[in-house]
Design a protein around this motif. Structure first.
Motif, PDB file in Angstrom:
ATOM      1  N   THR A  12       0.818  -1.215   0.000  1.00  0.00           N
ATOM      2  CA  THR A  12       0.000   0.000   0.000  1.00  0.00           C
ATOM      3  C   THR A  12       0.847   1.258   0.000  1.00  0.00           C
ATOM      4  O   THR A  12       0.357   2.336  -0.311  1.00  0.00           O
ATOM      5  CB  THR A  12      -0.946   0.030   1.211  1.00  0.00           C
ATOM      6  N   ASP A  13       2.120   1.151   0.344  1.00  0.00           N
ATOM      7  CA  ASP A  13       3.020   2.306   0.393  1.00  0.00           C
ATOM      8  C   ASP A  13       4.353   1.887  -0.223  1.00  0.00           C
ATOM      9  O   ASP A  13       5.162   1.210   0.420  1.00  0.00           O
ATOM     10  CB  ASP A  13       3.202   2.750   1.843  1.00  0.00           C
ATOM     11  N   VAL A  14       4.575   2.283  -1.469  1.00  0.00           N
ATOM     12  CA  VAL A  14       5.764   1.848  -2.197  1.00  0.00           C
ATOM     13  C   VAL A  14       7.045   2.345  -1.528  1.00  0.00           C
ATOM     14  O   VAL A  14       7.995   1.580  -1.358  1.00  0.00           O
ATOM     15  CB  VAL A  14       5.697   2.294  -3.680  1.00  0.00           C
ATOM     16  N   SER A  34       8.399   4.984  -8.936  1.00  0.00           N
ATOM     17  CA  SER A  34       7.252   5.870  -9.115  1.00  0.00           C
ATOM     18  C   SER A  34       6.388   5.721  -7.867  1.00  0.00           C
ATOM     19  O   SER A  34       6.709   4.933  -6.976  1.00  0.00           O
ATOM     20  CB  SER A  34       6.458   5.487 -10.366  1.00  0.00           C
ATOM     21  N   GLU A  35       5.295   6.440  -7.810  1.00  0.00           N
ATOM     22  CA  GLU A  35       4.403   6.326  -6.658  1.00  0.00           C
ATOM     23  C   GLU A  35       3.780   4.933  -6.569  1.00  0.00           C
ATOM     24  O   GLU A  35       3.464   4.452  -5.495  1.00  0.00           O
ATOM     25  CB  GLU A  35       3.305   7.373  -6.739  1.00  0.00           C
ATOM     26  N   GLY A  36       3.638   4.282  -7.735  1.00  0.00           N
ATOM     27  CA  GLY A  36       2.947   3.000  -7.744  1.00  0.00           C
ATOM     28  C   GLY A  36       3.788   1.789  -8.076  1.00  0.00           C
ATOM     29  O   GLY A  36       3.273   0.672  -8.115  1.00  0.00           O
ATOM     30  N   TRP A  37       5.099   1.966  -8.274  1.00  0.00           N
ATOM     31  CA  TRP A  37       5.903   0.829  -8.729  1.00  0.00           C
ATOM     32  C   TRP A  37       7.372   1.053  -8.412  1.00  0.00           C
ATOM     33  O   TRP A  37       7.887   2.164  -8.575  1.00  0.00           O
ATOM     34  CB  TRP A  37       5.730   0.675 -10.232  1.00  0.00           C
ATOM     35  N   ASN A  53       4.463  -3.368  -6.171  1.00  0.00           N
ATOM     36  CA  ASN A  53       3.326  -2.835  -6.908  1.00  0.00           C
ATOM     37  C   ASN A  53       2.308  -2.261  -5.931  1.00  0.00           C
ATOM     38  O   ASN A  53       1.849  -2.963  -5.029  1.00  0.00           O
ATOM     39  CB  ASN A  53       2.693  -3.970  -7.718  1.00  0.00           C
ATOM     40  N   LYS A  54       1.947  -1.000  -6.101  1.00  0.00           N
ATOM     41  CA  LYS A  54       0.964  -0.379  -5.213  1.00  0.00           C
ATOM     42  C   LYS A  54      -0.410  -0.978  -5.457  1.00  0.00           C
ATOM     43  O   LYS A  54      -0.866  -1.083  -6.597  1.00  0.00           O
ATOM     44  CB  LYS A  54       0.917   1.131  -5.419  1.00  0.00           C
ATOM     45  N   VAL A  55      -1.069  -1.378  -4.365  1.00  0.00           N
ATOM     46  CA  VAL A  55      -2.422  -1.922  -4.415  1.00  0.00           C
ATOM     47  C   VAL A  55      -3.309  -1.085  -3.503  1.00  0.00           C
ATOM     48  O   VAL A  55      -2.833  -0.408  -2.594  1.00  0.00           O
ATOM     49  CB  VAL A  55      -2.453  -3.409  -3.998  1.00  0.00           C
ATOM     50  N   SER A  56      -4.608  -1.147  -3.733  1.00  0.00           N
ATOM     51  CA  SER A  56      -5.526  -0.343  -2.929  1.00  0.00           C
ATOM     52  C   SER A  56      -6.111  -1.106  -1.751  1.00  0.00           C
ATOM     53  O   SER A  56      -6.582  -0.501  -0.799  1.00  0.00           O
ATOM     54  CB  SER A  56      -6.650   0.212  -3.808  1.00  0.00           C
ATOM     55  N   ASP A 104       3.505  -3.669   5.592  1.00  0.00           N
ATOM     56  CA  ASP A 104       2.200  -3.663   4.942  1.00  0.00           C
ATOM     57  C   ASP A 104       1.312  -4.822   5.411  1.00  0.00           C
ATOM     58  O   ASP A 104       0.192  -4.961   4.951  1.00  0.00           O
ATOM     59  CB  ASP A 104       2.352  -3.775   3.423  1.00  0.00           C
TER      60      ASP A 104
END
Length: 113
Positions: A12-14, A34-37, A53-56, A104
């Motif tokens: 949830t927090d890269v 990046s913010e998501g990877w 990998n950022k997940v929700s 996480d």
């Protein structure tokens, strides 16, 4: 022939995952994240790439890593100091592993070689 090229780990927090896993595994960023990877690779030598990998979803994913070591207790203490926590687990007699969770909540095992 086929081989594992990367493990993709949902977080949830890269940035937090990069900090924890790079220190836990002595890995480094392959490219700027990046913010998501983000992609982590061994600091020296060869090894399996860890892709973050950022997940929700706040729930832990159905995956885990087994980390093999010659000194399980020392590594468990080091990982706890980095921010891991012990996962409640019912161990069988003579278990050669300890189950932890990363920041996480993702489970992983530290296994005595």
């Amino acid at each position: 022939m086929i081989e594992i090229g990367a493990i993709v780990w949902g977080v949830t927090d890269v940035a937090r995952a990069v900090e924890f896993w790079s220190r836990a595994l002595d890995y480094k960023l392959k490219y700027p994240p990046s913010e998501g990877w983000a992609i982590l690779v061994p600091r020296e030598g060869e090894g399996v790439q860890l892709s973050l990998n950022k997940v929700s979803s706040p729930k832990a994913r159905r995956h885990h890593i087994d980390l093999f070591t010659d000194d399980r207790e020392k590594e468990v203490e080091r990982l706890l100091a980095l921010g891991a926590v012990r996962k409640p687990w019912q161990y069988e007699p003579g278990a050669d592993y300890v189950v932890l969770q990363d920041p996480d909540g993702n489970p992983f095992c530290v296994v005595q070689r």
